[in-house]
Design a protein around this motif. Structure first.
Motif, PDB file in Angstrom:
ATOM      1  N   THR A  15      -9.245  28.816  28.633  1.00  0.00           N
ATOM      2  CA  THR A  15     -10.594  28.815  29.556  1.00  0.00           C
ATOM      3  C   THR A  15     -10.961  30.210  29.467  1.00  0.00           C
ATOM      4  OG1 THR A  15      -9.377  27.436  31.368  1.00  0.00           O
ATOM      5  CG2 THR A  15     -11.232  28.634  31.775  1.00  0.00           C
TER       6      THR A  15
ATOM      7  N   ASP B  48      -2.391  19.269  28.381  1.00  0.00           N
ATOM      8  CA  ASP B  48      -3.358  18.364  29.013  1.00  0.00           C
ATOM      9  C   ASP B  48      -2.988  17.089  28.856  1.00  0.00           C
ATOM     10  OD1 ASP B  48      -3.737  17.977  25.847  1.00  0.00           O
ATOM     11  OD2 ASP B  48      -5.887  18.453  25.845  1.00  0.00           O
TER      12      ASP B  48
ATOM     13  N   LEU C 284      -6.464  24.179  35.107  1.00  0.00           N
ATOM     14  CA  LEU C 284      -7.058  24.871  33.769  1.00  0.00           C
ATOM     15  C   LEU C 284      -6.171  25.069  32.636  1.00  0.00           C
ATOM     16  CD1 LEU C 284      -9.058  27.772  35.562  1.00  0.00           C
ATOM     17  CD2 LEU C 284      -9.943  25.402  34.865  1.00  0.00           C
TER      18      LEU C 284
ATOM     19  N   ALA D 100     -10.631  21.641  34.556  1.00  0.00           N
ATOM     20  CA  ALA D 100     -11.136  22.055  33.317  1.00  0.00           C
ATOM     21  C   ALA D 100     -11.988  20.706  32.671  1.00  0.00           C
ATOM     22  CB  ALA D 100      -9.835  22.220  32.223  1.00  0.00           C
TER      23      ALA D 100
END
Length: 208
Positions: A107, A86, A103, A127
């Motif tokens: 998730t 991320d 994502l 996300a």
């Protein structure tokens, strides 16, 4: 029926995702791949609507490079990144390569199914943490680290010298020094190690 191709270098992870997607009545997994080459071969053969793409694909080109190659095809599939990373660098590079969604692998299933449907319709899906990262970047009044500076930071994190960075990026050592000066100013540091540590702490790059 939404036709899906799954690209991930971990067989166990692929098996789990396929088993999960098979529970959705309107989603069909038409093939699996483990690297950029198998992704291209699979897409050319099966023409899926959506490719679920991991970013780390072993020792060869990663998911960002694979996404860029897939989106350059005459009839490209939509790409939905599904990864554990991320960092700002991964997010920006994936979207720049043509991914329509991003994502994380934690998730919930229902959200993954809906994301696949949305991306198949041509809609962007991010996300929450990814969306927050982009909003934070766009709303920050301070000068932001550029894409090229991210490239320098990533090579710096690998312990590369200025000469090695210059060679990898096809620029002069003077240009590398200029990038480093800007990086030091933006990250409020005056050392290579400090720049790398701050970039990792701010989630601009991932730990090497």
């Amino acid at each position: 029926m939404i036709r899906i191709a799954l690209i991930d270098d971990h067989p166990v992870v692929r098996a789990g995702i396929v088993a999960l997607l098979d529970t959705a009545a309107d989603i069909e997994v038409v093939g699996q791949g483990h690297d950029a080459d198998s992704a291209l071969e699979l897409v050319r053969r099966e023409a899926p609507d959506v490719v679920l793409m991991d970013l780390h694909l072993g020792a060869g080109p990663g998911g960002i490079e694979a996404t860029r190659a897939l989106r350059a095809l005459p009839n490209p599939p939509q790409v939905l990144v599904l990864t554990t990373y991320d960092t700002e660098s991964d997010i920006l590079k994936s979207l720049d390569a043509g991914a329509l969604g991003y994502l994380l692998k934690d998730t919930p299933p229902a959200q993954l199914f809906e994301a696949v449907r949305s991306v198949a319709r041509g809609e962007t899906v991010l996300a929450p943490v990814v969306a927050a990262t982009l909003v934070k970047r766009s709303s920050n009044p301070m000068p932001q680290i550029t894409a090229r500076e991210v490239d320098v930071l990533e090579l710096l994190a690998q312990g590369k010298s200025n000469k090695e960075i210059a060679k990898a990026l096809f620029v002069s050592e003077g240009t590398v020094k200029s990038h480093l000066a800007h990086i030091y100013t933006k990250l409020n540091t005056d050392t290579r190690a400090g720049a790398v540590a701050e970039a990792i702490a701010r989630r601009i790059i991932r730990r090497a």
